[in-house]
Design a protein around this motif. Sequence first.
Motif, PDB file in Angstrom:
ATOM      1  N   LEU A   1      62.164  46.093 -41.517  1.00 28.93           N
ATOM      2  CA  LEU A   1      62.979  47.072 -40.800  1.00 28.93           C
ATOM      3  C   LEU A   1      63.749  47.948 -41.785  1.00 28.93           C
ATOM      4  O   LEU A   1      63.804  49.182 -41.634  1.00 28.93           O
ATOM      5  N   ALA A   2      64.338  47.321 -42.798  1.00 28.89           N
ATOM      6  CA  ALA A   2      65.073  48.095 -43.802  1.00 28.89           C
ATOM      7  C   ALA A   2      64.143  49.061 -44.527  1.00 28.89           C
ATOM      8  O   ALA A   2      64.513  50.209 -44.807  1.00 28.89           O
TER       9      ALA A   2
ATOM     10  N   ARG B   1      63.282  52.030 -42.105  1.00 25.47           N
ATOM     11  CA  ARG B   1      64.415  52.939 -41.884  1.00 25.47           C
ATOM     12  C   ARG B   1      64.709  53.782 -43.113  1.00 25.47           C
ATOM     13  O   ARG B   1      65.200  54.914 -42.999  1.00 25.47           O
ATOM     14  N   SER B   2      64.391  53.241 -44.286  1.00 25.06           N
ATOM     15  CA  SER B   2      64.646  54.002 -45.512  1.00 25.06           C
ATOM     16  C   SER B   2      63.774  55.243 -45.613  1.00 25.06           C
ATOM     17  O   SER B   2      64.080  56.166 -46.376  1.00 25.06           O
TER      18      SER B   2
ATOM     19  N   ASN C   1      63.306  57.417 -43.177  1.00 22.18           N
ATOM     20  CA  ASN C   1      64.003  58.487 -42.440  1.00 22.18           C
ATOM     21  C   ASN C   1      63.026  59.465 -41.785  1.00 22.18           C
ATOM     22  O   ASN C   1      63.152  60.687 -41.912  1.00 22.18           O
TER      23      ASN C   1
ATOM     24  N   VAL D   1      61.126  55.235 -34.333  1.00 23.84           N
ATOM     25  CA  VAL D   1      62.244  54.349 -33.961  1.00 23.84           C
ATOM     26  C   VAL D   1      61.803  52.896 -34.140  1.00 23.84           C
ATOM     27  O   VAL D   1      61.234  52.292 -33.224  1.00 23.84           O
ATOM     28  N   PRO D   2      62.030  52.313 -35.319  1.00 22.98           N
ATOM     29  CA  PRO D   2      61.698  50.900 -35.517  1.00 22.98           C
ATOM     30  C   PRO D   2      62.866  50.015 -35.103  1.00 22.98           C
ATOM     31  O   PRO D   2      64.028  50.353 -35.356  1.00 22.98           O
ATOM     32  N   GLU D   3      62.579  48.895 -34.479  1.00 23.72           N
ATOM     33  CA  GLU D   3      63.619  47.946 -34.069  1.00 23.72           C
ATOM     34  C   GLU D   3      63.052  46.527 -34.135  1.00 23.72           C
ATOM     35  O   GLU D   3      61.882  46.303 -33.828  1.00 23.72           O
TER      36      GLU D   3
ATOM     37  N   ALA E   1      62.033  52.164 -28.469  1.00 29.79           N
ATOM     38  CA  ALA E   1      61.425  51.864 -29.775  1.00 29.79           C
ATOM     39  C   ALA E   1      59.922  52.108 -29.727  1.00 29.79           C
ATOM     40  O   ALA E   1      59.266  51.821 -28.718  1.00 29.79           O
TER      41      ALA E   1
END
Length: 841
Positions: A128-129, A132-133, A135, A140-142, A160
């Motif tokens: 996930l990190a 999200r990095s 951008n 939309v990852p969750e 998501a």
Amino acid sequence: MREMLQRLGYGSHPPQITHVQTLTAQEAVTSPWPKWAHPRVVEAYQFLGVDQPYRHQVEAADAAHSSPGNQHVILATGTASGKSLAYQLPALDAIYRGEIGEGGAGFISGRATALYLSPTKALAADQLASLRSLNLPGVVPETYDGDTPSADRRFIRERANLVLCNPDMLHHAILPNHGHWSVFLRKLRYVIIDEAHSYRGVFGAHVAVLLRRLRRICRHYGVSPVFIGASATSAEPAASFSRLIGSRPEAVTAVTESTAPRGATHVVLWEPEFDQNQQVTDRLSASRGTGLSPGGSSGGENGAPVRKSVITQTAEMLTDLVIDRTRTIAFIKSRRGAEAIAQTAGRFLDEVEPGLSSRVSAYRAGYLPEERRDLERTLRSGQMLGVASTSALELGIDIAGLDAVLVAGWPGTRASFFQQIGRAGRAGQDSFAVLVASEDPLDTYLVHHPADIFENGVEKTVFDPENPYVLSPHLCAAAAELPLRPEELIVFGATAPRLLEKLVEQGYLRRRPTGWFWTHPESASALVSLRGGSSPLQIIEVETGAVVGTMDGGSAHAQGHPGAIYTHQGETFLVEDLDEENRVIAVSRATPDYYTQARDITEVTVLATDQTVEQGPVTMNFGSVRVRSQVVGYQRKSLIGQQVLGDEPLDLEPQSLNTRAIWWTIPATVLHSAGIHEREVPGALHAAEHAAIGLLPLTATCDRWDIGGLSTALHVDTEQPTIFVYDGHPGGAGFAERGFEAAEHWLRATLDTILACECESGCPSCVQSPKCGNRNEPLEKTAAARLLGALLVHAGAVSEDENRALLKPLNQREVDAGRAPQPMVSAVEALTGQHSSEAPF
């Protein structure tokens, strides 16, 4: 490597080193970004420093992107080879194009979603990190797992487009409620299965059936997603992955050659020395009447010699590396071991530099979510210099900058070993790794046979998706999701129709003209325990009522019985009560200088023999058995030296297990021809059984704790001396079957291990077992070697002359010790009653 050893105070080549292997460095081979990849997605990776992908990343991404939906991809390459980019790229491209209106036809409004499955929450959090990095607008990852707040779950279902979860959540939350996920599922383009090699044994069988259920639900919503697997190097990855997801092998494309750069890794095989000081202390204690029995000394059960504990040895090395400011991970299989290494290293560090112990910690499953996240953060930042971990940190968590890995005991498979030592050197620097052999027959064998580590291929992934104990409850869950139609049964294998009939008879399902229906108000998914065993028990501190952790039901009798010691985050607890009905283990804080180990008794009944191989007078069988076992007591053992401090009885209910087994029946004539005296027969069978159990993980992807055994000089069913080795899971897990297929290699390695061990009459490194219910009595090491040699002769694996040559050093040791070995005679002589006057060697 020599400089590292000297810095640790061991000299340039200490005698404990049995082998040094350097895994050579490799230069990177890159390829241009695929033309189909959207420029904005490519820019996101380039912004993070990925100028060009590696060639194998492009090959895997191309295969997934061009797949029509009935073709799938497995990327099976080593640690730190960048598998994440290979599966992220096609998924992110599809999702991003869909969000900006370039998704094309075939899905709702051209939009796409992806489902990511990982075996651990930590790995999903790491992914996930990473996502999200990037951008990427519209992506939309969750994460959707047991830690996800209830208030967030509806948002994830509706908004998501890249959901990261684990098999447990797919089983308990997504598939039973697929109607709530219909919008997500109708757009599902990719299913990513990370660390696919970890799905083996019973857990692998459960996940294999779970993925068949997922594909069935996808067909209901009119989609056929591409499955992308990421795995450590493994044997026959396409065949294993196709079996996991329920497709044809030819429908899977395998990418197996890594083109990522790596630094050189210097791997040391280390066998701790026999601890002479402890044994001298034991003899003095006994002579002074301290009350310690010979079996209760730190010299091992029944006076056996012991090597320095793998925990002590690893803690010493971890201490020295932390003092040297070398960032290090120490891996060990057990939770208790990880805690003990961290605690011991912490004590050593405080003696040298007060306060430095705060930079060493344990990491394992069972921690609370906030504890896991904090440890992961301090590891990445470098604040934590040393960590003792179970395999929870083996699986792909991206922690760059580590310089050394200590592997405390063989982790069970070559795939896991190379995965673990690959945790260091991820930034491209050279790294240092040590395999510290534990007191285990397999460890003894491997440190003296390095070719079996570095030259043999990695193991096949073993699991059986048609295990009736696994498949039956999944059929109920599938019927609850959507009524099962007859034409769908082929997905679940040839045994499904028979199992459905049985489920109808038992009242679980109802048969209608259109198929099978679940008609109960209860949740069918609750019948399934993916991790094998019953639902976990909560460990609750009686003083505060706080939940300390959890324990699976299968471990409760052995590890959660009254009087057991439980360790969590450096804190130790004494088990006060085991309440299986309410799924609670009550504990109180304690500071003991010992740990506990359960004792049990076992009976085996043969139910059916599926295969028999006649090897002269010896028969080797494979089939179904019933195992009845009961934990009858436990030992208290000192943390330092593993001294037996006491033996306590327990009154727990017996447990019954229907499983699969391999067994040998060995007539008395064979034992006699091998030179085994009648009084030695029980000890020979028992010692051979112990050693064989210890060596089975060499050929099957299992741990010795996944299997059990029994030996008897006269079994009621076979009416012969018999050795059983069985899977420790209902319905079997494929381990005994793999042993049956590779029996000659397995038995030869078992014999080699006994012959290589320097002890006189048996120790934990060869024929003693840490889980023996009979206190490792009786055991006859030399007679066990003679028995194994005879089995190999009758199997045609060695000649009688070769067997005599193999046993000659062991027989000479018997003579030097003042024991005249029984004469060995040929099989013909034994059967005819004629004996040779030839010397035994």
